[in-house]
Design a protein around this motif. Structure first.
Motif, PDB file in Angstrom:
ATOM      1  N   ASP A  40       0.693  -1.144   0.183  1.00 13.21           N
ATOM      2  CA  ASP A  40      -0.376   0.039  -0.265  1.00 13.21           C
ATOM      3  C   ASP A  40       0.469   1.492  -0.290  1.00 13.21           C
ATOM      4  O   ASP A  40       0.356   2.432  -0.470  1.00 13.21           O
ATOM      5  N   ARG A  41       2.139   0.956   0.253  1.00 10.29           N
ATOM      6  CA  ARG A  41       3.111   2.032   0.452  1.00 10.29           C
ATOM      7  C   ARG A  41       3.536   2.123  -0.554  1.00 10.29           C
ATOM      8  O   ARG A  41       4.801   3.191  -1.471  1.00 10.29           O
ATOM      9  N   ASN A  42       3.557   0.763  -1.626  1.00 13.78           N
ATOM     10  CA  ASN A  42       4.605   1.361  -2.408  1.00 13.78           C
ATOM     11  C   ASN A  42       4.154   0.740  -3.849  1.00 13.78           C
ATOM     12  O   ASN A  42       4.417  -0.465  -4.083  1.00 13.78           O
ATOM     13  N   PRO A  43       2.882   1.178  -4.112  1.00 15.83           N
ATOM     14  CA  PRO A  43       1.974   0.823  -5.069  1.00 15.83           C
ATOM     15  C   PRO A  43       2.856   0.435  -6.657  1.00 15.83           C
ATOM     16  O   PRO A  43       3.733   1.489  -6.828  1.00 15.83           O
ATOM     17  N   ASP A  44       2.937  -0.534  -7.226  1.00 15.69           N
ATOM     18  CA  ASP A  44       3.190  -1.140  -8.473  1.00 15.69           C
ATOM     19  C   ASP A  44       4.900  -0.906  -8.380  1.00 15.69           C
ATOM     20  O   ASP A  44       5.756  -0.351  -9.173  1.00 15.69           O
ATOM     21  N   ASP A  45       5.750  -1.721  -7.442  1.00 13.36           N
ATOM     22  CA  ASP A  45       7.309  -1.109  -7.204  1.00 13.36           C
ATOM     23  C   ASP A  45       7.288  -2.804  -6.619  1.00 13.36           C
ATOM     24  O   ASP A  45       7.161  -3.058  -5.600  1.00 13.36           O
ATOM     25  N   ALA A  46       7.738  -3.058  -7.634  1.00  6.11           N
ATOM     26  CA  ALA A  46       8.121  -5.074  -7.984  1.00  6.11           C
ATOM     27  C   ALA A  46       9.123  -5.635  -7.283  1.00  6.11           C
ATOM     28  O   ALA A  46       9.190  -6.388  -6.354  1.00  6.11           O
ATOM     29  N   ALA A  47      10.207  -4.637  -6.532  1.00  3.92           N
ATOM     30  CA  ALA A  47      11.527  -4.113  -5.795  1.00  3.92           C
ATOM     31  C   ALA A  47      10.401  -4.406  -4.313  1.00  3.92           C
ATOM     32  O   ALA A  47      10.982  -5.508  -3.205  1.00  3.92           O
ATOM     33  N   ALA A  48      10.059  -4.084  -4.375  1.00  3.32           N
ATOM     34  CA  ALA A  48       9.322  -3.694  -2.592  1.00  3.32           C
ATOM     35  C   ALA A  48       8.281  -4.577  -2.595  1.00  3.32           C
ATOM     36  O   ALA A  48       8.596  -4.976  -1.497  1.00  3.32           O
ATOM     37  N   ALA A  49       7.467  -4.746  -3.659  1.00  2.00           N
ATOM     38  CA  ALA A  49       6.805  -6.027  -3.338  1.00  2.00           C
ATOM     39  C   ALA A  49       7.283  -7.815  -3.088  1.00  2.00           C
ATOM     40  O   ALA A  49       7.340  -8.744  -1.827  1.00  2.00           O
ATOM     41  N   GLU A  50       8.785  -8.386  -3.758  1.00  2.49           N
ATOM     42  CA  GLU A  50       9.166  -8.792  -3.408  1.00  2.49           C
ATOM     43  C   GLU A  50       9.844  -8.572  -2.072  1.00  2.49           C
ATOM     44  O   GLU A  50      10.434 -10.390  -1.224  1.00  2.49           O
ATOM     45  N   LYS A  51      10.576  -7.746  -1.412  1.00  7.26           N
ATOM     46  CA  LYS A  51      11.240  -7.525  -0.411  1.00  7.26           C
ATOM     47  C   LYS A  51       9.944  -7.719   0.987  1.00  7.26           C
ATOM     48  O   LYS A  51      10.160  -8.283   1.706  1.00  7.26           O
ATOM     49  N   PHE A  52       8.420  -7.308   0.460  1.00 10.58           N
ATOM     50  CA  PHE A  52       7.703  -7.352   1.282  1.00 10.58           C
ATOM     51  C   PHE A  52       7.704  -9.220   1.004  1.00 10.58           C
ATOM     52  O   PHE A  52       7.980  -9.349   2.704  1.00 10.58           O
ATOM     53  N   LYS A  53       7.090  -9.495   0.744  1.00 13.09           N
ATOM     54  CA  LYS A  53       7.688 -10.694   0.386  1.00 13.09           C
ATOM     55  C   LYS A  53       8.557 -11.585   0.976  1.00 13.09           C
ATOM     56  O   LYS A  53       8.000 -12.849   1.787  1.00 13.09           O
ATOM     57  N   GLU A  54       9.314 -11.195   1.502  1.00 17.55           N
ATOM     58  CA  GLU A  54      10.570 -12.033   1.387  1.00 17.55           C
ATOM     59  C   GLU A  54      10.766 -11.428   3.108  1.00 17.55           C
ATOM     60  O   GLU A  54      10.918 -12.723   3.953  1.00 17.55           O
ATOM     61  N   ILE A  55      10.561 -10.801   3.484  1.00 15.24           N
ATOM     62  CA  ILE A  55      10.426 -10.472   5.281  1.00 15.24           C
ATOM     63  C   ILE A  55       9.608 -11.056   5.379  1.00 15.24           C
ATOM     64  O   ILE A  55       9.540 -11.502   6.601  1.00 15.24           O
ATOM     65  N   GLY A  56       8.615 -11.402   4.962  1.00 10.55           N
ATOM     66  CA  GLY A  56       7.010 -12.301   5.650  1.00 10.55           C
ATOM     67  C   GLY A  56       7.477 -13.170   6.182  1.00 10.55           C
ATOM     68  O   GLY A  56       7.021 -14.943   6.609  1.00 10.55           O
ATOM     69  N   GLU A  57       8.243 -14.140   5.034  1.00 10.30           N
ATOM     70  CA  GLU A  57       9.418 -15.477   4.670  1.00 10.30           C
ATOM     71  C   GLU A  57       9.282 -15.600   5.972  1.00 10.30           C
ATOM     72  O   GLU A  57       9.749 -16.880   6.331  1.00 10.30           O
ATOM     73  N   ALA A  58      10.721 -14.884   5.795  1.00 11.35           N
ATOM     74  CA  ALA A  58      11.569 -14.897   7.264  1.00 11.35           C
ATOM     75  C   ALA A  58      11.111 -14.747   8.622  1.00 11.35           C
ATOM     76  O   ALA A  58      11.566 -16.035   9.736  1.00 11.35           O
ATOM     77  N   TYR A  59      10.230 -13.589   8.454  1.00 16.15           N
ATOM     78  CA  TYR A  59       9.241 -13.483  10.395  1.00 16.15           C
ATOM     79  C   TYR A  59       8.584 -15.341  10.461  1.00 16.15           C
ATOM     80  O   TYR A  59       8.329 -15.239  11.820  1.00 16.15           O
ATOM     81  N   ALA A  60       7.777 -15.477   9.176  1.00 17.60           N
ATOM     82  CA  ALA A  60       7.164 -16.093   9.477  1.00 17.60           C
ATOM     83  C   ALA A  60       7.491 -17.741  10.332  1.00 17.60           C
ATOM     84  O   ALA A  60       7.265 -18.825  10.832  1.00 17.60           O
ATOM     85  N   VAL A  61       9.119 -18.052   9.443  1.00 18.56           N
ATOM     86  CA  VAL A  61      10.095 -19.601  10.626  1.00 18.56           C
ATOM     87  C   VAL A  61      10.409 -18.865  11.357  1.00 18.56           C
ATOM     88  O   VAL A  61      10.714 -19.313  12.443  1.00 18.56           O
TER      89      VAL A  61
END
Length: 346
Positions: A40-61
């Motif tokens: 929501d803070r980085n609309p249409d930013d593929a790099a930010a979306a990928e980073k968001f996914k990575e930190i979500g995966e890291a936190y989940a583990v």
């Protein structure tokens, strides 16, 4: 499989925490990064979306103590800290011992073997372990740790995890209504997010109010529900009436004679009809009178009409009117401001 990813991914580095960080430090780091890279803070930013996914995966583990333990063990194996042998007689600890310890088994009916001194495939060992039915704490047919499917709020997690449904983003728009439409309720056509839709506005809305329309926002992901549409209402000014909660307000001009001697006067209503109210003798300007049941009708309540008496002072007076007022003032027995100075100094 996730185990292979775990060999190459440093979740501690992703969150920027030490390997011995406690759960509070991990949560704090995750929250800061999630806020920074949120879509929501980085609309249409593929790099930010990928980073968001990575930190979500890291936190989940790392936020799950059992998955963190597995992750640390697998990373230790991949990092060269411990070496494993086939476990021949008199040899060192084999994979059977390691996985027995990791998953809480006591050896059981699961057996792992290697041949020719080749490096073992951890994923294959895990598949063997799951095929054997797992034990307490093992990977079973449900694809999750301890017989459950490991899932996180972001769709990441342990082996065999499935993406978690994510609700779609809200859409924000606005609508401007006449006071009559705001009081009675109406249907308006709104254009938002490139779409035109007809929306029902309930009776009794007021300026600044936000109406949330469920499921009218953007589509969700991974089967998640659609977001909402949030409509901010603006009500145009009316020459007579204003909205106060479920009540209507209006000013009622009266003459000096009506205020001083009392009178019964007609009051116009929003629906085009009129009602009569009684002005008591000696009514001062600013007095509020209530006409019950003549306000806004909603599904929850019916408001009142609040009438504020305003003594009308003429801007121009004839000679006779001026003389009459002079005579009236002379006839007054008291000064209305006699005690004002004394009360002001109290």
């Amino acid at each position: 499989m996730a185990s292979q990813d775990w060999m190459t991914k440093d979740f501690y580095a992703v969150l920027g925490v030490a390997k011995d960080a406690d759960s509070a430090a991990i949560k704090k780091a995750y929250r800061n990064l999630a806020k920074k890279y949120h879509p929501d803070r980085n609309p249409d930013d593929a790099a930010a979306a990928e980073k968001f996914k990575e930190i979500g995966e890291a936190y989940a583990v790392l936020s799950d103590s059992k998955e963190r333990e597995q992750y640390d063990a697998i990373r230790s194996m991949a990092g060269g800290g411990a070496r494993f042998t086939p476990g021949a007689d008199g040899g060192g600890a084999g994979f059977e011992d390691i996985f027995s310890s990791m998953f809480g088994g006591g050896g059981g009916n699961v057996r792992f073997s290697t041949s020719g001194g080749a490096e073992p495939d951890i994923d294959e060992l895990l598949r063997q372990f799951g095929a054997a039915g797992g034990g307490a704490g093992g990977y079973g047919g449900s694809g999750g740790y301890g017989g459950r499917r490991a899932r996180s709020p972001f769709g990441f997690g342990g082996f065999g995890s499935q993406p978690e449904p994510i609700k779609g983003p809200d859409v924000v728009t606005s609508a401007t209504l006449s006071l009559r439409d705001a009081v009675a309720g109406t249907t308006v056509e709104l254009v938002a997010d490139g779409r035109t839709m007809t929306v029902r506005i309930p009776a009794g809305v007021h300026s600044g109010q936000k109406i949330r329309l469920r499921g009218k926002g953007r589509p969700g992901r991974n089967g998640g529900e659609s977001g909402d549409m949030v409509v901010t209402i603006t009500v145009d000014k009316h020459p007579v009436y204003s909205i106060d909660g479920a009540n209507l307000r209006m000013d009622l001009p009266v003459t000096l004679k009506e205020a001083a001697l009392g009178a019964t006067v007609e009051v116009p209503l929003l629906d085009g009809t009129t009602t009569r109210i009684k002005i008591k003798p000696g009514t001062s300007s600013g007095t509020v009178m209530r006409v019950r049941g003549k306000g806004i009708v909603t599904s929850k309540k019916t408001g009142d009409l609040l009438v504020t008496v305003q003594v009308a002072v003429p801007r121009k007076l004839s000679r006779a009117a001026k003389e009459a007022l002079e005579a009236f003032d002379s006839a007054m027995e008291s000064d209305p401001r006699a005690s004002l100075a004394q009360e002001a100094s109290a």
